[in-house]
Motif scaffolding. Structure first.
Motif, PDB file in Angstrom:
ATOM      1  N   UNK A  28       0.692  -1.136   0.002  1.00 33.51           N
ATOM      2  CA  UNK A  28       0.125  -0.090   0.160  1.00 33.51           C
ATOM      3  C   UNK A  28       0.948   1.267   0.055  1.00 33.51           C
ATOM      4  N   UNK A  29       0.065   2.551   0.196  1.00 29.95           N
ATOM      5  CA  UNK A  29       0.857   3.742   0.085  1.00 29.95           C
ATOM      6  C   UNK A  29       0.279   4.560   1.022  1.00 29.95           C
ATOM      7  N   UNK A  30       1.208   5.473   1.816  1.00 29.11           N
ATOM      8  CA  UNK A  30       0.662   6.399   2.638  1.00 29.11           C
ATOM      9  C   UNK A  30       1.278   7.505   2.356  1.00 29.11           C
ATOM     10  N   UNK A  31       0.667   8.730   2.617  1.00 23.38           N
ATOM     11  CA  UNK A  31       1.314  10.078   2.401  1.00 23.38           C
ATOM     12  C   UNK A  31       0.610  10.991   3.525  1.00 23.38           C
ATOM     13  N   UNK A  79       8.733  23.419  14.217  1.00 17.08           N
ATOM     14  CA  UNK A  79       8.499  21.834  14.675  1.00 17.08           C
ATOM     15  C   UNK A  79       7.169  21.486  14.397  1.00 17.08           C
ATOM     16  N   UNK A  80       6.863  20.447  13.589  1.00 17.17           N
ATOM     17  CA  UNK A  80       5.730  19.735  13.502  1.00 17.17           C
ATOM     18  C   UNK A  80       5.988  18.414  12.909  1.00 17.17           C
ATOM     19  N   UNK A  81       4.640  17.633  13.105  1.00 13.55           N
ATOM     20  CA  UNK A  81       4.467  16.117  13.036  1.00 13.55           C
ATOM     21  C   UNK A  81       3.737  15.682  11.548  1.00 13.55           C
ATOM     22  N   UNK A  82       4.362  14.735  11.017  1.00 11.00           N
ATOM     23  CA  UNK A  82       3.588  14.066  10.183  1.00 11.00           C
ATOM     24  C   UNK A  82       3.406  12.431  10.605  1.00 11.00           C
ATOM     25  N   UNK A  83       1.969  11.969  10.025  1.00 15.02           N
ATOM     26  CA  UNK A  83       1.598  10.882  10.582  1.00 15.02           C
ATOM     27  C   UNK A  83       1.732   9.849   9.376  1.00 15.02           C
ATOM     28  N   UNK A  84       2.405   8.753   9.593  1.00 11.12           N
ATOM     29  CA  UNK A  84       2.196   7.675   8.460  1.00 11.12           C
ATOM     30  C   UNK A  84       2.149   6.341   9.003  1.00 11.12           C
ATOM     31  N   UNK A  88       5.802  10.758   1.297  1.00 12.57           N
ATOM     32  CA  UNK A  88       5.200   9.732   0.515  1.00 12.57           C
ATOM     33  C   UNK A  88       5.717   8.231   0.756  1.00 12.57           C
ATOM     34  N   UNK A  89       5.004   7.229   1.073  1.00 11.30           N
ATOM     35  CA  UNK A  89       5.768   5.896   1.372  1.00 11.30           C
ATOM     36  C   UNK A  89       5.052   4.920   0.621  1.00 11.30           C
ATOM     37  N   UNK A  90       5.772   3.919   0.108  1.00 14.72           N
ATOM     38  CA  UNK A  90       5.292   2.781  -0.505  1.00 14.72           C
ATOM     39  C   UNK A  90       5.839   1.650   0.451  1.00 14.72           C
ATOM     40  N   UNK A  91       4.883   0.808   0.831  1.00 13.96           N
ATOM     41  CA  UNK A  91       5.334  -0.565   1.549  1.00 13.96           C
ATOM     42  C   UNK A  91       4.909  -1.872   1.056  1.00 13.96           C
ATOM     43  N   UNK A  92       5.437  -2.868   1.201  1.00 15.67           N
ATOM     44  CA  UNK A  92       5.016  -4.156   0.802  1.00 15.67           C
ATOM     45  C   UNK A  92       4.565  -4.989   2.078  1.00 15.67           C
ATOM     46  N   UNK A 142      -3.808  14.026   3.338  1.00 16.49           N
ATOM     47  CA  UNK A 142      -3.267  12.925   4.014  1.00 16.49           C
ATOM     48  C   UNK A 142      -4.250  11.951   4.065  1.00 16.49           C
ATOM     49  N   UNK A 143      -3.435  10.523   3.538  1.00 13.91           N
ATOM     50  CA  UNK A 143      -4.195   9.526   3.268  1.00 13.91           C
ATOM     51  C   UNK A 143      -3.463   8.046   3.423  1.00 13.91           C
TER      52      UNK A 143
END
Length: 418
Positions: free
Chosen positions: A38-41, A52-57, A157-161, A245-246
């Protein structure tokens, strides 16, 4: 003989049309892939309190990271187009250097901000741990909108297996158009879209103020799917813009924070399942129409992500790493793993439909190569060739040897560009 020529000409025209359709005017299909996973971003505007700020994956348990891409905008105000100084930020305490040399598109102009904006991209696959959900970005300074040059607008943007998931795809489109009251794109997916599942459209923007005086109406194939605009929670700056964000896996779109996975966009919600609006399994028309009660302005579209499932299978490809060469040098490029190949742009390449073009350009070039597994399934990979100027010398003094000795010398005083 005439029939053969006509047949060859017809085939060539069809192939040319296919090539042109994959590189639509105004946007760059920078990266695409299909994976069992899948993919998360998620992203943030870096005009944030205390820098300073946060990103959620959120990555499912048991997954492995295939690719993680970091995007940022580089702003240069008109009249101050000096080279940007490298900037160091931290992602969960790990330093990351932002450099103008990572630029991946032409600078597009934003009339509202009187600035030229370019996009940089960095591979940060080694930064991402599938067991970590929150990534804290520290840019160390509370940036001011009047600084130039300035790095801002971060997105990961992250692609994971994951072997428990079906095949899911992502296409990453980078904006290459000047901002305007109406911005239209013809987006062409790299693979056949399965329209029986969710088809995610995720938008990352800047400088879209609100739904009262300054916003964009979003249209898919001439169908309005809502209006976007506002200020995300991770910034105190008015008009910072909205972040899509998805997550996407097993044919389902998932929203993060104030983004909802329904068929519409609204305000800070900049993602939508656009499956009901599709009339083609390979393409769609996307339009951003500026709406305001004030004087005409324009807003910034940074990236657009398209996520979907496909009947295509996964396949492996091999592409060269980004490379540095000296001006005037030739470089043999080699990719493998496909049946057909399309390089874009054609500048400085000996061929654009072969796996091994020779590079001869005299300036730094950003290329994408589309690698086809068959006539409807492909991946896209970026390749950057950095061309450095040849060294020059202020003084070159040669002292010859005395006969029979080894006392010769070469004294070089280099120029500052070495």
């Amino acid at each position: 003989m005439i029939k053969k020529k006509k047949k060859y000409l017809f085939t060539s025209i069809i192939w040319l049309l296919i090539v042109l359709s994959n590189f639509s005017f105004g946007q760059i299909n920078y990266y695409s892939d299909c994976i069992k996973g899948g993919v998360v971003g998620d992203g943030l505007i870096s005009w944030i309190p205390a820098g300073i700020g946060n990103i959620t994956l959120s990555i499912p348990v048991g997954s492995t990271i295939k690719k993680a891409l970091f995007f940022s905008n580089l702003y240069k105000w008109e009249g101050n187009m000096i080279p940007a100084t490298d900037k160091i930020i931290e992602i969960n305490g790990i330093p990351l250097i932002l450099s103008e040399s990572y630029n991946i598109n032409n600078s597009f102009y934003c009339s509202t901000l009187n600035s030229y904006i370019s996009t940089i991209s960095i591979d940060i696959t080694n930064f991402i741990d599938p067991n970590i959900t929150t990534y804290t970005i520290n840019s160390f300074t509370n940036l001011s909108p009047v600084e130039s040059p300035m790095f801002s607008d971060y997105y990961i943007l992250v692609l994971y297996e994951n072997s428990f998931f079906n095949i899911n795809c992502v296409d990453v489109f980078i904006n290459n158009l000047d901002t305007d009251g109406i911005i239209s794109y013809s987006l062409n997916s790299s693979n056949v879209i399965d329209t029986n599942s969710n088809v995610g459209l995720e938008v990352y923007t800047s400088s879209i103020c609100d739904l009262h005086d300054d916003w964009y109406d979003v249209l898919i194939n001439s169908n309005s799917i809502g209006e976007i605009g506002g200020k995300e929670d991770n910034t105190t700056v008015y008009c910072a813009g909205v972040t899509g964000s998805f997550g996407y896996n097993n044919g389902m779109l998932v929203g993060v924070g104030n983004d909802t996975p329904d068929n519409f966009m609204n305000g800070l919600d900049a993602i939508a399942n656009i499956q009901p609006y599709l009339t083609n399994t390979n393409s769609l028309d996307l339009t951003f129409q500026y709406v305001s009660n004030l004087s005409p302005k324009s807003n910034v579209i940074n990236q657009v992500y398209l996520t979907y499932t496909t009947p295509c299978d996964t396949f492996s490809v091999s592409v060269p790493n980004d490379t540095i060469v000296c001006k005037g040098s030739q470089l043999q490029l080699n990719v493998s793993g496909g049946q057909n190949y399309e390089w874009y742009p054609s500048t400085g390449l000996s061929c654009t439909n072969c796996p091994n073009p020779i590079f001869t350009a005299d300036s730094t070039m950003n290329y994408t190569v589309r690698i086809w597994n068959n006539d409807s399934c492909s991946v896209v990979r970026p390749i950057k060739i950095i061309v450095n100027p040849l060294p020059t010398f202020n003084h070159l003094t040669i002292t010859p040897t005395n006969c029979g000795t080894t006392n010769g010398k070469v004294a070089i005083t280099p120029n500052s560009n070495v």
